[in-house]
Write an enzyme that holds these catalytic residues in place. Structure first.
Site, short mmCIF file in Angstrom:
data_model
loop_
_atom_site.label_atom_id
_atom_site.label_comp_id
_atom_site.label_asym_id
_atom_site.label_seq_id
_atom_site.Cartn_x
_atom_site.Cartn_y
_atom_site.Cartn_z
N ARG A 1 39.04 46.15 25.83
CA ARG A 1 37.75 46.66 25.34
C ARG A 1 37.93 48.07 24.77
NH1 ARG A 1 35.26 48.05 29.12
NH2 ARG A 1 36.53 47.24 30.83
N LYS B 1 31.26 41.55 28.62
CA LYS B 1 30.78 42.83 29.14
C LYS B 1 29.54 43.31 28.36
CE LYS B 1 33.23 43.99 32.78
NZ LYS B 1 34.19 42.95 33.13
N ARG C 1 45.47 37.76 29.56
CA ARG C 1 44.32 37.18 30.28
C ARG C 1 44.27 35.68 30.11
NH1 ARG C 1 40.50 40.51 33.34
NH2 ARG C 1 41.08 42.60 32.75
N SER D 1 38.62 47.43 36.86
CA SER D 1 39.55 46.49 36.25
C SER D 1 40.93 46.55 36.91
CB SER D 1 39.67 46.84 34.77
OG SER D 1 40.48 45.92 34.15
N LYS E 1 39.68 41.96 42.05
CA LYS E 1 38.47 41.14 42.26
C LYS E 1 38.77 39.66 42.07
CE LYS E 1 35.98 43.26 39.12
NZ LYS E 1 37.02 44.23 38.74
N THR E 2 39.39 39.34 40.94
CA THR E 2 39.66 37.92 40.64
C THR E 2 40.71 37.37 41.62
OG1 THR E 2 39.22 38.37 38.31
CG2 THR E 2 40.36 36.31 38.82
N HIS F 1 29.45 45.03 39.59
CA HIS F 1 30.77 44.66 39.06
C HIS F 1 31.62 44.26 40.26
CE1 HIS F 1 34.61 45.87 36.67
NE2 HIS F 1 34.26 44.64 36.39
N ASP G 1 33.62 38.37 38.80
CA ASP G 1 33.47 39.68 38.13
C ASP G 1 32.07 40.29 38.09
OD1 ASP G 1 35.04 41.67 36.66
OD2 ASP G 1 33.87 41.12 34.91
N1 LIG Z 1 47.92 44.03 46.78
C1 LIG Z 1 47.31 43.52 45.72
N2 LIG Z 1 46.01 43.15 45.78
C2 LIG Z 1 45.39 42.66 44.70
N3 LIG Z 1 45.99 42.47 43.50
C3 LIG Z 1 47.29 42.80 43.39
C4 LIG Z 1 47.99 43.34 44.48
N4 LIG Z 1 49.26 43.57 44.07
C5 LIG Z 1 49.34 43.21 42.79
N5 LIG Z 1 48.16 42.72 42.35
C6 LIG Z 1 47.90 42.27 40.96
O1 LIG Z 1 46.86 43.08 40.43
C7 LIG Z 1 46.09 42.34 39.51
C8 LIG Z 1 44.63 42.32 39.92
O2 LIG Z 1 43.90 41.82 38.84
P1 LIG Z 1 42.51 41.07 38.90
O3 LIG Z 1 42.47 40.09 37.77
O4 LIG Z 1 42.23 40.54 40.25
O5 LIG Z 1 41.57 42.30 38.55
P2 LIG Z 1 40.01 42.39 38.54
O6 LIG Z 1 39.59 43.34 39.59
O7 LIG Z 1 39.44 41.02 38.58
O8 LIG Z 1 39.78 43.09 37.12
P3 LIG Z 1 38.82 42.80 35.88
O9 LIG Z 1 37.48 43.36 36.21
O10 LIG Z 1 39.49 43.54 34.78
O11 LIG Z 1 38.80 41.33 35.62
C9 LIG Z 1 46.65 40.93 39.48
O12 LIG Z 1 47.54 40.86 38.39
C10 LIG Z 1 47.39 40.85 40.83
O13 LIG Z 1 48.47 39.95 40.79
O1 LIG Z 2 35.93 43.37 30.56
C1 LIG Z 2 37.12 43.06 30.45
O2 LIG Z 2 37.76 43.09 29.41
C2 LIG Z 2 37.83 42.60 31.66
C3 LIG Z 2 37.15 43.05 32.85
O3 LIG Z 2 36.64 42.27 33.61
C4 LIG Z 2 37.02 44.50 33.08
O4 LIG Z 2 37.60 45.32 32.35
O5 LIG Z 2 36.32 44.87 34.04
MN LIG Z 3 35.53 43.24 35.16
#
Ligand SMILES: Nc1ncnc2c1ncn2[C@@H]1O[C@H](COP(=O)(O)OP(=O)(O)OP(=O)(O)O)[C@@H](O)[C@H]1O
Ligand SMILES: O=C([O-])CC(=O)C(=O)O
Ligand SMILES: [Mn+2]
Length: 531
Positions: A59, A199, A321, A237, A241-242, A219, A256
């Site tokens: 973004r 978003k 992604r 990010s 979370k995921t 979020h 998310d």
């Molecule tokens: N201890 C840990 N706990 C959680 N995630 C970890 C850890 N160590 C490494 N990772 C990595 O960190 C990344 C976490 O990304 P995730 O997709 O869950 O982010 P998100 O919070 O959902 O972000 P977004 O809002 O951008 O989607 C993954 O690639 C995961 O494999």
């Molecule tokens: O919005 C995006 O590109 C991915 C995401 O979930 C974040 O950044 O929180």
């Molecule tokens: Mn997000």
């Protein structure tokens, strides 16, 4: 069963002209066929469609505008997050954008957001490319076929090929994402990164829900245990979370964006958008298995000469992604609604390596950490960020919040008062030293800590207080070595550890000065000052 051809809806409200070719409500298979035909991408060995999103692989928050008019002027927290643009400039760009699309083929999709019908909004997503429409199919809620085609509440138009002229159009550069609350439209141009689409609507809901429905938008990800206990995971990010919400022992509500209404937590979306960097089947089996025919991979690389994805290759971006409908995860809950949460996790990827891997927060600490929204911004999701940067992003999502953070914090505070909620701070970031010296917390340990918190295994545990952050750290936790629970013990040099810890603690205090505490009950002020 033969699929009846859906009639193209009336698009006259958009003045797209008579020459436009409309492909309405295509199925994923049809969209994938079109994407291949249009040379937008190729199929990976797993069957997933792999595309490159072009110049933008994340973004661009500096190019996200909100139209300033009578609906928004007095409500929005204007500044470098919510950048003002005039209704005239919007109208001008809208005119240019629709002219640009006039002789093209567009993909039109009707969908909605908010799994709870009390909050549901209808959305039409118009995209220049097939893959963006596939993204909309996956990420928004897929409607029943009857009732399709009526004019929606909100319309998004996303055209990566359309470039603004900053000197004339009032944008910063050629790409932009603009929200107009009066016309109920989002215009996205000059970028093919799909995150802007989801978003955009998230920002809309972050305005509508608190303002019109006194409902908290968040979020966060959410899942629910076999006993119906809901957990939510806030975090910026890349904080997990995921990853952490995909738990074979728990039903997935969403990864998310959620709302916390009177008596429910509900997903805004109909799918997930997971990071793929270093993905392995062993570490993240549910996400790995969701990558199959139908899924949309973005900006990945293949092993040379093959169609096998090399998840460790991040030469295009760290922010690789995959998007898929939520039901690609085995134990997804549909419709994605659950009870109000029993446990709240604040996820932070602390690049200083000084925060405990898990700690329990009291109400004041919870409000302090929610308003602070600390993490190290991990490379990739926003353009220009190439290595972890100390970040305070209020409510763990400042970039998406049109209102002042205190509005969301006050709503969360009220909810925490009303419901008995456990709040935990989880450091999914570095341990054993700061970024560059220490290592990222082992995912299996983080999972074990979260499971223990959810199962009540940390309830009767002994805790000790962190000297600097005053957080309560459990002395032990099933499945986790005792010595990693106290972060100072993981550093070889104690003096260095405490210097770094004070450095971070000072940064927290400095950042917190911006918040006037008018919305926080007086009785909490002293305690907040001690956080
Ligand atoms: N201890 C840990 N706990 C959680 N995630 C970890 C850890 N160590 C490494 N990772 C990595 O960190 C990344 C976490 O990304 P995730 O997709 O869950 O982010 P998100 O919070 O959902 O972000 P977004 O809002 O951008 O989607 C993954 O690639 C995961 O494999
Ligand atoms: O919005 C995006 O590109 C991915 C995401 O979930 C974040 O950044 O929180
Ligand atoms: Mn997000």
């Amino acid at each position: 069963m033969s699929k009846k051809k859906l009639q193209t809806p009336d698009l006259s409200y958009l003045n797209l002209g008579g020459n436009i070719a409309v492909k309405y409500q295509l199925s994923p298979t049809e969209l994938i066929d079109d994407a291949l035909l249009n040379k937008e991408g190729t199929l990976a060995a797993s069957g997933a469609l792999a595309v490159d999103t072009g110049k933008f692989t994340g973004r661009s928050p500096k190019d996200r505008f909100i139209v300033c008019d009578e609906v928004t002027e007095d409500q929005v927290w204007w500044g470098d997050v919510n950048i003002k643009i005039s209704p005239e400039k919007f109208d001008q760009l809208f005119y240019k954008l629709t002219n640009y699309l006039e002789d093209k083929q567009i993909y039109v999709r009707d969908s909605s957001a908010c799994a709870n019908p009390d909050y549901d909004i209808s959305i039409r997503v118009i995209t220049e490319t097939a893959y963006q429409n596939l993204f909309a199919h996956h990420l928004f809620i897929r409607p029943e076929e009857d009732g399709l085609g009526s004019t929606p509440e909100w319309t998004i138009i996303a055209a990566p090929g359309f470039l603004a002229d900053p000197a004339i159009d009032g944008t910063r550069q050629e790409n932009f994402s603009i929200i107009n609350f009066t016309r109920k439209m989002i215009l996205i141009g000059g970028t093919g990164y799909t995150g802007e689409i989801k978003k955009g609507i998230f920002s809309v809901l972050n305005f509508i829900l608190p303002v019109n429905k006194n409902t908290l938008s968040m979020h966060c990800s959410a899942n629910v245990g076999k006993n119906g206990d809901t957990a939510i995971f806030f975090g910026l990010s890349g904080t997990g979370k995921t990853t952490l919400s995909a738990d074979p022992e728990r039903g997935l509500i969403g990864d998310d964006e959620h709302g916390w209404g009177k008596d429910s937590v509900f997903n805004f979306e109909g799918g997930c958008y997971a990071k793929c960097v270093d993905l392995t089947e062993e570490k993240e089996p549910q996400i790995f298995k969701a990558i199959k025919f139908g899924s949309l991979l973005e900006n990945i690389n293949f092993f040379p000469g093959t169609k096998e994805v090399d998840y460790s290759n991040i030469s295009k971006t760290e922010n690789t992604r995959v998007a898929y409908p939520i039901d690609y995860i085995d134990n997804a809950i549909l419709p994605s609604i659950a009870a109000v949460p029993k446990n709240i996790f604040f996820l932070t990827a602390d690049a200083f390596g000084v925060l405990p891997p898990i700690s329990k927060l009291n109400v004041e600490q919870a409000m302090f950490h929610f308003m602070s929204g600390y993490t190290a911004k991990v490379a990739g999701t926003e353009t220009g960020v190439t290595e972890p940067q100390l970040t305070f992003s209020a409510c763990f999502g400042k970039a998406f919040l049109p209102l002042h953070p205190s509005r969301y914090a006050a709503l969360l505070g009220e909810k925490m008062e009303k419901h008995q909620v456990n709040v935990w701070l989880v450091n999914t970031g570095w341990s054993g030293g700061a970024y560059g010296v220490g290592r990222r917390m082992k995912l299996s340990y983080t999972r074990a800590m979260i499971t223990a918190a959810l199962n009540g295994d940390l309830d009767h545990n002994k805790y000790k207080q962190h000297h600097v952050f005053k957080l309560m750290m459990p002395l032990n936790c099933p499945g986790v070595p005792d010595e990693i629970l106290d972060p100072s013990k993981t550093w070889s040099n104690q003096e260095e550890y405490f210097l770094k810890a004070y450095e971070l603690s000072d940064a927290f205090k400095e950042n917190f000065k911006q918040f006037e505490l008018t919305k926080v009950p007086k009785s909490r002020h002293e305690a907040l000052k001690l956080c």
